[in-house]
Design a protein around this motif. Structure first.
Motif, short mmCIF file in Angstrom:
data_model
loop_
_atom_site.label_atom_id
_atom_site.label_comp_id
_atom_site.label_asym_id
_atom_site.label_seq_id
_atom_site.Cartn_x
_atom_site.Cartn_y
_atom_site.Cartn_z
N GLY A 185 -7.23 -8.46 12.88
CA GLY A 185 -7.90 -8.14 11.63
C GLY A 185 -7.58 -6.74 11.15
N TRP A 186 -8.52 -6.16 10.43
CA TRP A 186 -8.31 -4.84 9.84
C TRP A 186 -9.15 -3.78 10.56
N GLY B 259 -1.92 -10.81 4.23
CA GLY B 259 -2.69 -9.58 4.29
C GLY B 259 -2.02 -8.38 3.64
N LEU B 260 -1.94 -7.29 4.37
CA LEU B 260 -1.45 -6.03 3.80
C LEU B 260 0.01 -6.11 3.37
N LEU C 80 -9.66 -2.00 -1.56
CA LEU C 80 -9.80 -3.01 -0.51
C LEU C 80 -11.01 -2.74 0.38
N GLU D 128 -13.81 -6.18 7.27
CA GLU D 128 -13.50 -7.56 6.94
C GLU D 128 -12.22 -7.67 6.11
N ARG D 129 -11.44 -8.67 6.44
CA ARG D 129 -10.19 -8.93 5.72
C ARG D 129 -10.46 -9.97 4.64
N GLU E 95 -3.55 -3.11 9.87
CA GLU E 95 -3.70 -4.54 10.10
C GLU E 95 -3.06 -4.90 11.42
N HIS F 216 0.93 -1.93 9.17
CA HIS F 216 0.72 -2.81 10.30
C HIS F 216 0.72 -1.97 11.57
N GLN G 178 -10.40 -12.97 2.04
CA GLN G 178 -9.80 -14.30 2.04
C GLN G 178 -8.57 -14.41 1.14
N SER H 208 -13.88 -1.53 12.43
CA SER H 208 -13.46 -2.87 12.03
C SER H 208 -14.00 -3.20 10.63
N LEU I 198 -6.22 -12.65 0.53
CA LEU I 198 -4.94 -12.14 1.01
C LEU I 198 -4.28 -13.08 2.01
#
Ligand SMILES: Cc1cc2nc3c(=O)[nH]c(=O)nc-3n(C[C@H](O)[C@H](O)[C@H](O)COP(=O)(O)OP(=O)(O)OC[C@H]3O[C@@H](n4cnc5c(N)ncnc54)[C@H](O)[C@@H]3O)c2cc1C
Lengths: 382, 332
Positions: free
Chosen positions: B132-133, B176-177, B94, B167-168, B128, B107, B170, B165, B172
């Motif tokens: 964001g991440w 997300g996680l 990731l 980028e997450r 997360e 999280h 798209q 920081s 997901l």
């Protein structure tokens, strides 16, 4: 470990093209009001529908062109069948012929049987029944007593079959008969014959099921003549052929999509804002269906390569029929109603049909207990 | 994937199996149960390159096909490997960057992250939150030990500073996680339940009662057949999601996988314990290493009930007619 391998199979472009084509065909049928989706499944016998389907080139697609087929792969056939089922089309008339009788004849039939019968199946004009079960030979199929005796130019069949679906409206049935000694494993001395139902010496008597439908029958044979070239395979090979057929019979989408229309109408009945319990129940059913579809496509891939994935097929049927049987129970829990066949409501009608059909899902094509025993054998437990 | 890649995956998989089979001992599993991080085993797993399986080659990875990479995670679960191998492999993929040591994902909010898999042992944690991440490294992490039913570390972490920081992606979506973890646990469950079934089959053929192996009893045969159906279904649906790693419909496939494998886990654990009877619930027998994991994993990163509701909501919103085409799309 091999028993549980369900490799991913990517559908070839031709199969996806077939999906596009069959969806267009089904949409046209629906637009013309030719069938009611929530009331049909692969047990609905509609010869006109099958004839139109055959004319459009969707039956017998895996067979060579000279026999009316399209030389298509098993995966193309799978796509056609799953779309027919999901749409709730009345595809029962040609189902057996397309699924197992035709392929048997193609592989083991005489040249005359292939030339005369296969093109008619593909055109949707000629339908088949399965003559295996007898009053004293159900799960224990090797106990069949119907006898075929050699006579000049052919065989004479005497005995009785039972539960023969559609015997009263099909052209032929393939009869498993005793032609010799059973031998120590009880599997010897059995042979299959293609018997025309308009032959002399055949008496078909209907049996009504609990829903009031006439689908299966008793069939009596009294000195019924079958010519030599209507024998399938060689004398004494019946058992091997019957068991070889089972992987085709058991792994298809008809083992988990018979009541798909109930799921679709249930979703609409619940509407766009389900409560928590409803959403969870739907989500669980969809996840089961997703894994079943995946497994079924995988088995089709193995069949396409010429393998005989008997245990995988049993796994699919066992999980599939368990899923199908749970569907009406879950539906009535999360969207309660009093089911009746007299209702015009799509959901109520589909539920009523399914409640009455559900017990048969885990009986026909091998009972649940027989399948579990086959799986246990695959595990090395017996 | 060309032929060479396929061979490569086969070789790595075989090596991994040999490593797990030869080195993961009962003693190690028991020690891990008591909270000891298996550093030697981790070093061996690292030497074999397994945490790099999914990472792109330009980032120093092996770039296996996702189904093959997840197969390694399944194998590890088959042997109950007590390490965050899957977590590390996925975090590397990731972030497109390998970590020094073990890595994990969770999280978190306001400098805290709870129930982080192997959190205290990690050199890096991907967190997360609503914005964001963020990536936290070893020196930014302190915490307290927690455990799941299998004794696997699920630690409460305090995270210092804002972290880095990143980028997450798209693909997901909003999940997300949670979706990443859902598939990870789904794949692991498919492996652990396969082992539980194998143990059940072995026990049924060895254990004798009434003068014959209990496998001779149809009731026992049929229980195990039920379990076999579930194992097959779980593997198939997990592969279905692994195949979509990095793709548009990953989240829905991960959801389908978590629901189905979670249900299957419950049944397989029940059946295999029934077949083993009293022996199966002892410390001494190894069945519990697998069943306790199944009971933990089915509830981590969203239980089967959670994801079933998520799927059901989406299905109902779109209506009955849309279900079939979307089901075909999500299983092709
Ligand atoms: C709707 C429908 C359509 C059908 N259509 C056809 C058809 O077209 N052609 C055809 O030939 N047949 C057909 N059949 C018959 C079907 O194949 C048989 O019903 C099936 O094989 C079971 O046989 P049986 O009904 O005699 O039950 P039995 O074999 O008498 O079984 C009764 C019960 O005992 C269990 N049992 C039997 N043996 C064992 C064992 N060894 N271990 C554990 N449990 C066991 C069974 O699982 C079942 O629960 C149809 C059946 C149905 C319901």
């Amino acid at each position: 470990m091999g028993t549980f391998d369900f490799q991913n199979v990517v559908l070839p472009a031709a199969a996806e093209q077939a999906r596009h084509d069959i969806r267009a065909f089904l949409q046209a049928e629906l637009d013309a009001g030719r069938f009611k989706p929530h009331r049909c499944s692969w047990t609905s016998f509609d010869r006109d529908f099958s004839r139109r389907l055959g004319e459009a080139g969707f039956i017998g697609v895996t067979w060579p062109e000279r026999y009316g087929g399209k030389d298509a792969s098993t995966l193309t056939r799978l796509v056609i069948t799953e779309e027919l089922l999901a749409a709730g089309s009345p595809c029962g008339a040609h189902w057996i012929a397309d699924r197992q009788s035709g392929p048997q004849i193609l592989r083991h039939g005489s040249q005359r049987a292939r030339d005369e019968i296969l093109p008619r199946i593909a055109r949707g004009e000629c339908f088949f029944g399965i003559g295996m079960s007898e009053p004293n030979a159900g799960s224990d199929l090797a106990a069949v007593r119907t006898k075929a005796s050699k006579v000049d130019g052919g065989w004479r069949i005497d005995g009785q079959k039972i539960w023969t679906t559609n015997a009263h409206q099909v052209t032929y049935m393939i009869v498993l008969a005793r032609t010799g000694d059973a031998g120590p494993d009880r599997h010897g001395g059995l042979t299959q014959f293609i018997v025309a139902l308009d032959s002399d010496g055949i008496d078909v008597r209907g049996i009504s099921d609990m829903a009031g439908n006439h689908e299966f029958n008793e069939v009596f044979f009294d000195n019924c003549f079958v010519p030599d070239d209507m024998m399938v395979g060689n004398e004494g090979e019946g058992w091997t052929m019957v068991t070889g057929e089972l992987a085709f019979e058991r792994s298809g989408p008809d083992r988990f999509l018979s009541d798909y229309q109930l799921l679709a109408t249930l979703v609409d009945e619940i509407g766009p804002e389900p409560d928590r319990g409803q959403a969870q129940a739907i989500g669980r059913m969809v996840a089961q269906l997703a894994s079943l579809r995946r497994m079924s496509v995988s088995v089709a891939g193995l069949l396409d390569k010429g393998e005989q994935p008997t245990v995988q097929a049993a796994l699919v049927k066992e999980m599939g029929t368990t899923f199908e049987q749970s569907l009406p129970e879950i539906a009535r829990t999360i969207a309660p109603t009093e089911p009746t066949l007299l209702s015009d409501d799509r959901y109520v009608g589909a539920l009523a049909e399914t409640v009455l059909r559900a017990p048969s899902f885990s009986l026909r094509g091998g009972t649940r207990e027989i399948l579990k025993s086959m799986i246990a054998r695959g595990l090395g437990l017996r | 994937m060309d032929m060479a890649d396929n061979d490569m995956a086969g070789i790595i998989n075989e090596q991994a199996q040999r490593l797990f089979e030869g080195t993961v001992t009962r003693d190690q599993l028991t020690a891990a149960d008591n909270g000891d991080f298996q550093a030697t085993l981790w070093a061996q797993v690292g030497e074999a390159g397994l945490p790099l399986a999914l990472l792109l080659e330009e980032a120093g990875g092996i770039a296996l096909d996702p189904v093959q990479a997840f197969e390694l995670i399944r194998s590890a679960a088959y042997y109950a490997v007590p390490l965050p191998l899957g977590e590390t492999m996925l975090v590397a993929a990731l972030l497109n960057e390998a970590s020094e040591g073990p890595a994990s994902l969770a999280h978190g909010q306001a400098g805290q992250a709870s129930r982080v898999p192997y959190g205290q042992a990690c050199s890096r944690v991907l967190v997360e939150n609503n914005n964001g991440w963020r990536v936290f490294e070893r020196d930014q992490i302190t915490g307290e030990a927690g455990r799941n039913l299998a004794g696997e570390p699920r630690d409460a972490l305090h995270l210092q500073g804002d972290g880095r920081s990143v980028e997450r992606p798209q693909w997901l979506g909003d999940e997300g996680l949670a979706a990443v973890g859902a598939l990870l646990r789904a794949v692991q469950m498919s492996g652990a339940m396969r082992r539980a079934l194998d143990l059940g089959v072995a026990h049924a053929t060895e254990r004798k009662q009434f003068g014959r192996p209990i496998a001779a009893f149809q009731a026992v045969q049929h229980m195990l057949a039920d379990a076999a159906v579930q194992v097959a279904s779980a593997s198939a649906i997990a592969d279905n999601a692994a195949q979509a790693w990095g793709k548009e419909d990953f989240v829905v496939r991960a959801a389908l996988a978590k629901v189905r494998t979670g249900e299957a886990a419950s049944l397989v654990a029940r059946v295999t314990h029934q077949v083993h009877a009293a022996m199966g619930i002892t410390q001494e027998h190894s069945l519990h290493f697998y069943t306790r994991r199944l009971w933990s994993w089915r509830d981590e990163f969203g239980s089967d009930a959670y994801w079933a509701e998520w799927i059901g909501q989406a299905v109902c919103k779109r209506g009955g007619a849309a279900l079939w085409p979307s089901l075909v799309a999500a299983t092709s």
